[in-house]
Scaffold this motif. Structure first.
Motif, PDB file in Angstrom:
ATOM      1  N   GLY A   1      -0.328  -7.781  -6.894  1.00  0.00           N
ATOM      2  CA  GLY A   1      -0.370  -6.365  -6.548  1.00  0.00           C
ATOM      3  C   GLY A   1       0.923  -5.654  -6.900  1.00  0.00           C
ATOM      4  O   GLY A   1       0.913  -4.534  -7.427  1.00  0.00           O
ATOM      5  N   TRP A   2       2.057  -6.311  -6.626  1.00  0.00           N
ATOM      6  CA  TRP A   2       3.348  -5.717  -6.990  1.00  0.00           C
ATOM      7  C   TRP A   2       3.510  -5.654  -8.504  1.00  0.00           C
ATOM      8  O   TRP A   2       4.003  -4.658  -9.047  1.00  0.00           O
ATOM      9  CB  TRP A   2       4.492  -6.512  -6.358  1.00  0.00           C
ATOM     10  N   ALA A   3       3.073  -6.707  -9.195  1.00  0.00           N
ATOM     11  CA  ALA A   3       3.156  -6.691 -10.659  1.00  0.00           C
ATOM     12  C   ALA A   3       2.285  -5.580 -11.239  1.00  0.00           C
ATOM     13  O   ALA A   3       2.640  -4.967 -12.253  1.00  0.00           O
ATOM     14  CB  ALA A   3       2.739  -8.049 -11.220  1.00  0.00           C
ATOM     15  N   SER A   4       1.159  -5.307 -10.587  1.00  0.00           N
ATOM     16  CA  SER A   4       0.269  -4.256 -11.089  1.00  0.00           C
ATOM     17  C   SER A   4       0.915  -2.880 -10.984  1.00  0.00           C
ATOM     18  O   SER A   4       0.601  -1.981 -11.776  1.00  0.00           O
ATOM     19  CB  SER A   4      -1.065  -4.275 -10.338  1.00  0.00           C
ATOM     20  N   LEU A   5       1.822  -2.699 -10.020  1.00  0.00           N
ATOM     21  CA  LEU A   5       2.553  -1.431  -9.942  1.00  0.00           C
ATOM     22  C   LEU A   5       3.359  -1.207 -11.216  1.00  0.00           C
ATOM     23  O   LEU A   5       3.420  -0.091 -11.745  1.00  0.00           O
ATOM     24  CB  LEU A   5       3.493  -1.428  -8.738  1.00  0.00           C
TER      25      LEU A   5
ATOM     26  N   ALA B   1       0.831  -1.206   0.000  1.00  0.00           N
ATOM     27  CA  ALA B   1       0.000   0.000   0.000  1.00  0.00           C
ATOM     28  C   ALA B   1       0.865   1.257   0.000  1.00  0.00           C
ATOM     29  O   ALA B   1       0.571   2.240  -0.697  1.00  0.00           O
ATOM     30  CB  ALA B   1      -0.923  -0.006   1.217  1.00  0.00           C
ATOM     31  N   GLU B   2       1.934   1.218   0.767  1.00  0.00           N
ATOM     32  CA  GLU B   2       2.860   2.349   0.844  1.00  0.00           C
ATOM     33  C   GLU B   2       3.516   2.601  -0.513  1.00  0.00           C
ATOM     34  O   GLU B   2       3.647   3.752  -0.958  1.00  0.00           O
ATOM     35  CB  GLU B   2       3.914   2.046   1.907  1.00  0.00           C
ATOM     36  N   ALA B   3       3.918   1.525  -1.183  1.00  0.00           N
ATOM     37  CA  ALA B   3       4.556   1.654  -2.490  1.00  0.00           C
ATOM     38  C   ALA B   3       3.577   2.201  -3.528  1.00  0.00           C
ATOM     39  O   ALA B   3       3.936   3.049  -4.355  1.00  0.00           O
ATOM     40  CB  ALA B   3       5.099   0.299  -2.943  1.00  0.00           C
ATOM     41  N   ARG B   4       2.341   1.735  -3.491  1.00  0.00           N
ATOM     42  CA  ARG B   4       1.347   2.207  -4.457  1.00  0.00           C
ATOM     43  C   ARG B   4       1.083   3.702  -4.286  1.00  0.00           C
ATOM     44  O   ARG B   4       1.012   4.450  -5.270  1.00  0.00           O
ATOM     45  CB  ARG B   4       0.046   1.421  -4.310  1.00  0.00           C
ATOM     46  N   THR B   5       0.959   4.140  -3.053  1.00  0.00           N
ATOM     47  CA  THR B   5       0.716   5.560  -2.791  1.00  0.00           C
ATOM     48  C   THR B   5       1.871   6.411  -3.301  1.00  0.00           C
ATOM     49  O   THR B   5       1.669   7.456  -3.939  1.00  0.00           O
ATOM     50  CB  THR B   5       0.523   5.802  -1.284  1.00  0.00           C
ATOM     51  N   ALA B   6       3.092   5.963  -3.038  1.00  0.00           N
ATOM     52  CA  ALA B   6       4.268   6.714  -3.474  1.00  0.00           C
ATOM     53  C   ALA B   6       4.373   6.742  -4.996  1.00  0.00           C
ATOM     54  O   ALA B   6       4.686   7.782  -5.592  1.00  0.00           O
ATOM     55  CB  ALA B   6       5.528   6.105  -2.867  1.00  0.00           C
ATOM     56  N   ALA B   7       4.115   5.606  -5.642  1.00  0.00           N
ATOM     57  CA  ALA B   7       4.221   5.534  -7.101  1.00  0.00           C
ATOM     58  C   ALA B   7       3.198   6.448  -7.771  1.00  0.00           C
ATOM     59  O   ALA B   7       3.512   7.159  -8.739  1.00  0.00           O
ATOM     60  CB  ALA B   7       4.031   4.095  -7.568  1.00  0.00           C
ATOM     61  N   GLU B   8       1.985   6.434  -7.267  1.00  0.00           N
ATOM     62  CA  GLU B   8       0.925   7.234  -7.880  1.00  0.00           C
ATOM     63  C   GLU B   8       1.150   8.734  -7.702  1.00  0.00           C
ATOM     64  O   GLU B   8       0.558   9.540  -8.429  1.00  0.00           O
ATOM     65  CB  GLU B   8      -0.428   6.821  -7.302  1.00  0.00           C
ATOM     66  N   ALA B   9       2.010   9.099  -6.767  1.00  0.00           N
ATOM     67  CA  ALA B   9       2.297  10.516  -6.539  1.00  0.00           C
ATOM     68  C   ALA B   9       3.340  11.060  -7.512  1.00  0.00           C
ATOM     69  O   ALA B   9       3.541  12.278  -7.595  1.00  0.00           O
ATOM     70  CB  ALA B   9       2.771  10.729  -5.103  1.00  0.00           C
ATOM     71  N   ILE B  10       4.013  10.180  -8.255  1.00  0.00           N
ATOM     72  CA  ILE B  10       5.047  10.601  -9.205  1.00  0.00           C
ATOM     73  C   ILE B  10       4.379  10.895 -10.543  1.00  0.00           C
ATOM     74  O   ILE B  10       3.808  10.002 -11.177  1.00  0.00           O
ATOM     75  CB  ILE B  10       6.125   9.514  -9.361  1.00  0.00           C
ATOM     76  N   THR B  11       4.448  12.130 -10.983  1.00  0.00           N
ATOM     77  CA  THR B  11       3.714  12.540 -12.186  1.00  0.00           C
ATOM     78  C   THR B  11       4.462  12.246 -13.482  1.00  0.00           C
ATOM     79  O   THR B  11       3.834  11.984 -14.507  1.00  0.00           O
ATOM     80  CB  THR B  11       3.389  14.041 -12.120  1.00  0.00           C
TER      81      THR B  11
END
Length: 204
Positions: free
Chosen positions: A130-134, A67-77
């Motif tokens: 979930g990790w692959a979806s990132l 969850a932490e990784a997904r939030t951080a990734a989605e914040a990178i534009t």
């Protein structure tokens, strides 16, 4: 009620650190009590037996990492920077060598436990997806932005990146000489760079 729930989550997060250090078989109530400050009777009341405590700790910590990784990734534009970050993060979270090894020790225990626990085994497949979806989401974003050609099999690329990072992570846990988490991250980005024919993904 929220306070009790938060305390339970904190206990599980700290218990996961103990599991990473001592392993599934060697983690006892006394070890977790010593780390968390909770009494053994409290731990027994909240989690029942030692095995359930360990499984819940592993489940909670790994879900938090994703969850932490997904939030951080989605914040990178920037789509390329997002894909570079995801690739590097698969190998290890940003931190010290000890922190990287501790994280991979946690994953090793998670996988070992999943081999013996059918419910956790099913969850582990979802976690892996979930990790692959990132990776997939980052590739889709780059394709949509016009900075990357769409690969013929995005799922294969995403799963390949995860498999590479996992293999490197085991070597980090084993303290392979010369393999730092920074090196593992660079290798994962380099693999994606070649696979996706995108030189900008590699370290320069």
């Amino acid at each position: 009620m929220r306070r009790a729930s938060r305390n339970r989550a904190d206990l599980l997060m700290q218990a996961a650190e103990v599991v990473a250090e001592r392993g599934f078989e060697n983690t006892r109530f006394t070890d977790v009590a010593g780390r968390t400050g909770a009494s053994i009777s409290t731990l027994q009341y909240l989690f029942g037996n030692r095995e359930d405590l360990v499984v819940q700790a592993l489940r909670t910590r790994t879900a938090h990492l994703l969850a932490e990784a997904r939030t951080a990734a989605e914040a990178i534009t920037d789509p390329i920077e997002r894909l570079r970050w995801v690739a590097g993060h698969l190998a290890a979270t940003d931190g010290s060598p000890d922190a990287a090894r501790a994280e991979w020790m946690l994953w090793v225990e998670y996988w070992r436990t999943a081999l013996r626990d059918d419910e956790l085994a099913t969850e582990s497949i979802n976690t892996y997806d979930g990790w692959a979806s990132l990776v997939r989401d980052a590739i889709h974003a780059a394709v949509a932005a016009g900075v990357l050609a769409e690969p013929s099999d995005i799922d294969a690329v995403a799963q390949g990146a995860c498999a590479l990072a996992d293999g490197l992570g085991v070597q980090i846990a084993l303290r392979r000489p010369g393999l730092t988490w920074e090196r593992a991250a660079a290798m994962t980005r380099a693999w994606l760079s070649v696979t996706l024919n995108c030189p900008a993904l590699a370290d320069h």
